[in-house]
Design a protein around this motif. Sequence first.
Motif, PDB file in Angstrom:
ATOM      1  N   ALA A   1      40.669  34.311  41.038  1.00 24.96           N
ATOM      2  CA  ALA A   1      40.940  35.565  40.330  1.00 24.96           C
ATOM      3  C   ALA A   1      42.192  35.451  39.471  1.00 24.96           C
ATOM      4  O   ALA A   1      42.224  35.948  38.334  1.00 24.96           O
ATOM      5  CB  ALA A   1      41.090  36.714  41.328  1.00 24.96           C
TER       6      ALA A   1
ATOM      7  N   GLU B   1      41.824  35.973  35.539  1.00 26.24           N
ATOM      8  CA  GLU B   1      42.375  37.265  35.110  1.00 26.24           C
ATOM      9  C   GLU B   1      43.256  37.128  33.876  1.00 26.24           C
ATOM     10  O   GLU B   1      43.304  38.045  33.043  1.00 26.24           O
ATOM     11  CB  GLU B   1      43.174  37.892  36.254  1.00 26.24           C
TER      12      GLU B   1
ATOM     13  N   ARG C   1      41.575  38.084  30.698  1.00 22.07           N
ATOM     14  CA  ARG C   1      40.865  39.361  30.632  1.00 22.07           C
ATOM     15  C   ARG C   1      40.969  40.025  29.259  1.00 22.07           C
ATOM     16  O   ARG C   1      39.970  40.468  28.690  1.00 22.07           O
ATOM     17  CB  ARG C   1      41.383  40.335  31.697  1.00 22.07           C
TER      18      ARG C   1
ATOM     19  N   GLN D   1      34.199  42.772  33.265  1.00 18.64           N
ATOM     20  CA  GLN D   1      34.100  42.696  34.718  1.00 18.64           C
ATOM     21  C   GLN D   1      32.840  41.933  35.139  1.00 18.64           C
ATOM     22  O   GLN D   1      32.865  41.120  36.072  1.00 18.64           O
ATOM     23  CB  GLN D   1      34.094  44.105  35.316  1.00 18.64           C
TER      24      GLN D   1
ATOM     25  N   PHE E   1      33.461  38.204  34.929  1.00 19.01           N
ATOM     26  CA  PHE E   1      34.165  37.627  36.077  1.00 19.01           C
ATOM     27  C   PHE E   1      33.238  37.496  37.295  1.00 19.01           C
ATOM     28  O   PHE E   1      33.320  36.530  38.049  1.00 19.01           O
ATOM     29  CB  PHE E   1      35.396  38.463  36.422  1.00 19.01           C
TER      30      PHE E   1
END
Length: 334
Positions: free
Chosen positions: A27, A31, A34, A56, A59
């Motif tokens: 993560a 991230e 993002r 989202q 991911f």
Amino acid sequence: MTDVGPADADEAVFMAAVRSGDTARFALLTERHRRELQVHCYRMLANYEDAQDLTQETFLRAWNKRESFRGHAALRTWLYRIATNACLDFLDKRNGRTPTPVDLSARSEVPHLQPYPDQMLPEDPQESVVARETIELAFIVAVQHLPPRQRAVLILRDVLGWPASKAADALELTVASVTSALQRARVTMREQLRGRRLDWRSPGTGELSRDERAVLRSYMDAHERNDLDGLISLLRDDLRFAMLPDPGTVIVTAKDAVDGWVSGGLFRPGHDDWRCVATTVNRMPAAVLYLRTPDDPRYRLLNIAVLHIVDGKIAELTGFDVTDKPWLGLPPTL
């Protein structure tokens, strides 16, 4: 914007996280991408909320497909590939529900278009340099006139600067197909963006010009003073105006535009107590308009007016109805 070359330390750490099933490390490494992935999804979809959802989804797919990452491409490239295909899947479903009009003229609007808050753009200066021409509303609308895979090819090749072979691999197409799709996409974009700069990868600035800041201040001041003549003086006589989610962009004279707002009830007694807040969305000047009615002690969020300013005049005004929508981090009342 390209990231060719051997796997670096991030890729090595990422592969170690994949092998060990370290969800926290996975993560952390994904991230950091993002914001740029969210902008990519927004360019594909023209809708900020959908872009958030598809980032989202990217991911989630990345975690589910983590074993497919071998370090042959950069982690960033792998995530862009997943995001692009997630958006294409979403568009296939959306277009199945909502048929695309046969005649998409230069004046067609995109009913699901939403503005993109500048505070959510990538913080990396190199990302920001490329953002303005490719995040402005005119570009976002023009891209929506492309079939989904042409859209993906144009963004990967002309915005992100990927080589044809890399784009072909991401989209599971041949290099010849990618080259052909890009040529067709460029023709459409030239038609849609006549008179605008089309060299999207050359350096630019994300800052508002002095003219843009001055016109935005004057626009807000005219609203707060109910100065209709002042508003008319700020608008070009061939103004392109859209109020979303209502369909269609209209080209009207400055006076006709203001007369239309008045006939719709604005600037009349009871609907003439304004407060405005300056902001930027899509690297464009924008006024957040709040209105207070006689039976309400507070100013309430009404709409966002996004301005495209040319030679000190508002050439395009795109309004977004945000009544009762605490959106983009804006306070619902003042």
